[in-house]
Write an enzyme that holds these catalytic residues in place. Structure first.
Site, PDB file in Angstrom:
ATOM      1  N   TYR A  79      24.848  13.764  35.704  1.00 42.30           N
ATOM      2  CA  TYR A  79      25.252  12.772  34.715  1.00 42.30           C
ATOM      3  C   TYR A  79      24.535  11.454  34.950  1.00 42.30           C
ATOM      4  O   TYR A  79      23.883  11.258  35.986  1.00 42.30           O
ATOM      5  CB  TYR A  79      26.778  12.574  34.745  1.00 42.30           C
ATOM      6  CG  TYR A  79      27.276  11.777  35.933  1.00 42.30           C
ATOM      7  CD1 TYR A  79      27.322  12.328  37.202  1.00 42.30           C
ATOM      8  CD2 TYR A  79      27.682  10.453  35.784  1.00 42.30           C
ATOM      9  CE1 TYR A  79      27.776  11.591  38.287  1.00 42.30           C
ATOM     10  CE2 TYR A  79      28.144   9.705  36.864  1.00 42.30           C
ATOM     11  CZ  TYR A  79      28.180  10.285  38.118  1.00 42.30           C
ATOM     12  OH  TYR A  79      28.606   9.550  39.192  1.00 42.30           O
ATOM     13  N   ARG A 110      15.869   9.149  36.321  1.00 41.12           N
ATOM     14  CA  ARG A 110      16.731   9.734  37.367  1.00 41.12           C
ATOM     15  C   ARG A 110      17.438  10.985  36.848  1.00 41.12           C
ATOM     16  O   ARG A 110      17.621  11.950  37.587  1.00 41.12           O
ATOM     17  CB  ARG A 110      17.753   8.713  37.863  1.00 41.12           C
ATOM     18  CG  ARG A 110      18.587   9.265  39.020  1.00 41.12           C
ATOM     19  CD  ARG A 110      19.502   8.235  39.634  1.00 41.12           C
ATOM     20  NE  ARG A 110      20.488   7.757  38.690  1.00 41.12           N
ATOM     21  CZ  ARG A 110      21.331   6.756  38.925  1.00 41.12           C
ATOM     22  NH1 ARG A 110      21.303   6.129  40.089  1.00 41.12           N
ATOM     23  NH2 ARG A 110      22.201   6.383  38.012  1.00 41.12           N
ATOM     24  N   ARG A 144      32.012  33.440  34.437  1.00 34.66           N
ATOM     25  CA  ARG A 144      32.014  32.824  35.760  1.00 34.66           C
ATOM     26  C   ARG A 144      31.408  33.744  36.818  1.00 34.66           C
ATOM     27  O   ARG A 144      31.958  34.800  37.125  1.00 34.66           O
ATOM     28  CB  ARG A 144      33.439  32.436  36.165  1.00 34.66           C
ATOM     29  CG  ARG A 144      33.461  31.579  37.425  1.00 34.66           C
ATOM     30  CD  ARG A 144      34.870  31.237  37.879  1.00 34.66           C
ATOM     31  NE  ARG A 144      34.819  30.388  39.064  1.00 34.66           N
ATOM     32  CZ  ARG A 144      34.555  30.839  40.296  1.00 34.66           C
ATOM     33  NH1 ARG A 144      34.363  32.130  40.507  1.00 34.66           N
ATOM     34  NH2 ARG A 144      34.497  29.989  41.322  1.00 34.66           N
ATOM     35  N   HIS A 198      28.489  33.046  40.331  1.00 35.47           N
ATOM     36  CA  HIS A 198      27.749  31.972  40.983  1.00 35.47           C
ATOM     37  C   HIS A 198      26.262  31.857  40.606  1.00 35.47           C
ATOM     38  O   HIS A 198      25.794  30.761  40.352  1.00 35.47           O
ATOM     39  CB  HIS A 198      27.883  32.080  42.506  1.00 35.47           C
ATOM     40  CG  HIS A 198      29.251  31.711  43.013  1.00 35.47           C
ATOM     41  ND1 HIS A 198      30.393  32.389  42.643  1.00 35.47           N
ATOM     42  CD2 HIS A 198      29.656  30.744  43.858  1.00 35.47           C
ATOM     43  CE1 HIS A 198      31.443  31.852  43.236  1.00 35.47           C
ATOM     44  NE2 HIS A 198      31.025  30.849  43.990  1.00 35.47           N
ATOM     45  N   LYS A 201      22.565  13.105  41.244  1.00 35.95           N
ATOM     46  CA  LYS A 201      23.761  12.517  40.621  1.00 35.95           C
ATOM     47  C   LYS A 201      24.568  13.633  39.955  1.00 35.95           C
ATOM     48  O   LYS A 201      24.569  13.789  38.730  1.00 35.95           O
ATOM     49  CB  LYS A 201      23.353  11.425  39.626  1.00 35.95           C
ATOM     50  CG  LYS A 201      24.510  10.493  39.263  1.00 35.95           C
ATOM     51  CD  LYS A 201      23.998   9.251  38.579  1.00 35.95           C
ATOM     52  CE  LYS A 201      25.084   8.394  37.967  1.00 35.95           C
ATOM     53  NZ  LYS A 201      26.001   7.777  38.918  1.00 35.95           N
ATOM     54  N   GLU A 243      27.000   4.556  51.611  1.00 39.14           N
ATOM     55  CA  GLU A 243      27.112   3.807  50.344  1.00 39.14           C
ATOM     56  C   GLU A 243      28.570   3.766  49.947  1.00 39.14           C
ATOM     57  O   GLU A 243      29.431   4.326  50.631  1.00 39.14           O
ATOM     58  CB  GLU A 243      26.260   4.473  49.260  1.00 39.14           C
ATOM     59  CG  GLU A 243      26.678   5.902  48.967  1.00 39.14           C
ATOM     60  CD  GLU A 243      25.811   6.601  47.927  1.00 39.14           C
ATOM     61  OE1 GLU A 243      25.193   5.921  47.095  1.00 39.14           O
ATOM     62  OE2 GLU A 243      25.779   7.844  47.949  1.00 39.14           O
ATOM     63  N   LEU A 271      22.769   7.974  46.835  1.00 39.50           N
ATOM     64  CA  LEU A 271      22.191   8.026  45.502  1.00 39.50           C
ATOM     65  C   LEU A 271      21.230   6.844  45.355  1.00 39.50           C
ATOM     66  O   LEU A 271      21.594   5.720  45.731  1.00 39.50           O
ATOM     67  CB  LEU A 271      23.299   7.919  44.436  1.00 39.50           C
ATOM     68  CG  LEU A 271      22.774   7.972  43.003  1.00 39.50           C
ATOM     69  CD1 LEU A 271      22.320   9.392  42.649  1.00 39.50           C
ATOM     70  CD2 LEU A 271      23.827   7.502  42.017  1.00 39.50           C
TER      71      LEU A 271
HETATM   72  N1  PLP Z   1      26.099   5.488  44.647  1.00 41.51           N
HETATM   73  C1  PLP Z   1      26.984   6.280  44.041  1.00 41.51           C
HETATM   74  C2  PLP Z   1      27.671   7.333  44.830  1.00 41.51           C
HETATM   75  C3  PLP Z   1      27.269   6.125  42.664  1.00 41.51           C
HETATM   76  O1  PLP Z   1      28.160   6.933  42.061  1.00 41.51           O
HETATM   77  C4  PLP Z   1      26.611   5.102  41.951  1.00 41.51           C
HETATM   78  C5  PLP Z   1      26.883   4.887  40.525  1.00 41.51           C
HETATM   79  O2  PLP Z   1      27.715   5.489  39.925  1.00 41.51           O
HETATM   80  C6  PLP Z   1      25.702   4.283  42.635  1.00 41.51           C
HETATM   81  C7  PLP Z   1      25.450   4.519  43.974  1.00 41.51           C
HETATM   82  C8  PLP Z   1      24.969   3.186  41.903  1.00 41.51           C
HETATM   83  O3  PLP Z   1      24.031   3.720  41.013  1.00 41.51           O
HETATM   84  P1  PLP Z   1      23.572   2.917  39.717  1.00 41.51           P
HETATM   85  O4  PLP Z   1      23.112   1.575  40.209  1.00 41.51           O
HETATM   86  O5  PLP Z   1      22.467   3.725  39.166  1.00 41.51           O
HETATM   87  O6  PLP Z   1      24.764   2.816  38.822  1.00 41.51           O
END
Ligand code: PLP
Length: 286
Positions: free
Chosen positions: A33, A52, A100, A102, A147, A180, A205
């Site tokens: 997403y 991304r 369903r 895998h 993501k 993070e 991320l």
């Molecule tokens: N890290 C995580 C785990 C996130 O879910 C997000 C955003 O949802 C970010 C970092 C920040 O990413 P962005 O600056 O692209 O929103």
């Protein structure tokens, strides 16, 4: 006005928009997403988010359901139909609907859903308000650079933050280094004035806001280092903040109850927040 969602080629009233119960996003979290900020009717860092998204899709071997140009057109149409001036657009792509099982199903079409919602217009004064963060163990997998919609550890972490009266939870790896936030990237300014955020790897991320801030810092001659920092370094820091498309640049003024700096937005955070506000305005220029 009722909200409209885009679901696999159709614009549907939000309340009636639905996907199949055997969508692999629902069954396996087999999807990815994006969340894109909309400021004064314009998307901020649209291309970065779409790049991304393509990367995330590539990493889990889903073929993009449409090319970049029609994708941009659908995004604009979702914003138009929902009359979004300030808000977010949410884009989700899953591997599709199949019995369903895998392994990847054969000849299945990826499913694309988009929604949008309105938020209050950006308010610089309100954005300066500091928040609390707590620290928690990072229990996620080794591909946090993708993501994916598989966000259970993030959901549990954010809930812990809320129950502790905090805005965000900073996740900490097995060696004591902050990875993070549950939905944001983590930053500190050390006692020596170094701006730090963790280097890119499977542990975090690669935030689009993180990238924008690094570029803005570079252009403004703000010294930075992309490296991991410990919880102890964070608690001894002069400043701390988080970045994301929804949090923008948000000052963190307490970590696990311990005050950071003087308990208010720090000098470098303030500078970066203002630079980011200008970056948003730039995106919104006609
Ligand atoms: N890290 C995580 C785990 C996130 O879910 C997000 C955003 O949802 C970010 C970092 C920040 O990413 P962005 O600056 O692209 O929103």
């Amino acid at each position: 006005m009722s909200r409209i969602a885009y679901v696999n080629g159709r614009y549907r009233p939000h309340a009636h928009a639905a996907v199949h119960i055997e969508d692999r996003g629902y069954q396996f979290a087999d999807g990815v997403y994006e969340v894109v900020l909309v400021h004064r009717g314009h998307m901020v860092d649209e291309e970065g988010h779409l790049d991304r998204l393509d990367r995330s899709l590539g990493e889990i071997r889903i073929t993009p359901p449409m090319a970049r140009a029609p994708m941009r057109a659908v995004m604009r149409e979702v914003l138009r139909r929902n009359r979004i001036q300030n808000g977010f657009i949410y884009i989700q792509i899953t591997r599709g609907v199949a019995r369903r099982d895998h392994p990847f199903p054969k000849a299945v079409k990826p499913a694309l859903v988009m929604t949008a919602r309105t938020i209050k217009p950006f308010d610089l004064q309100a954005a300066r308000t500091g928040v609390d963060a707590i620290t928690i163990p990072d229990i996620r997998w080794k591909r946090c650079d993708i993501k994916t919609v598989g966000l259970l550890p993030n959901v549990l972490g954010k809930q812990r933050a809320r129950e502790a009266g905090a805005y965000e939870a900073w996740m900490v790896d097995e060696t004591g280094f902050v990875t993070e936030g549950t939905s944001s990237n983590a930053w500190i300014v050390t006692r020596d004035g170094d701006l730090l955020t963790r280097n890119l790897s499977g542990a975090i991320l690669g935030g689009i806001t993180r990238r924008a801030i690094l570029d803005l810092a570079h252009a403004a001659n703000v010294r930075f280092v992309e490296r991991a920092f410990t919880v102890a370094e964070a608690k001894a820091a002069r400043e701390a903040f988080v970045t994301s498309a929804s949090s923008l640049v948000k000052p963190v003024v307490r970590i696990d109850g311990q005050s950071i700096g003087n308990g208010h937005i720090g000098e470098i955070t303030e500078r970066l927040l203002c630079l980011y506000a200008a970056h948003m305005d730039e995106a919104a220029k006609p």
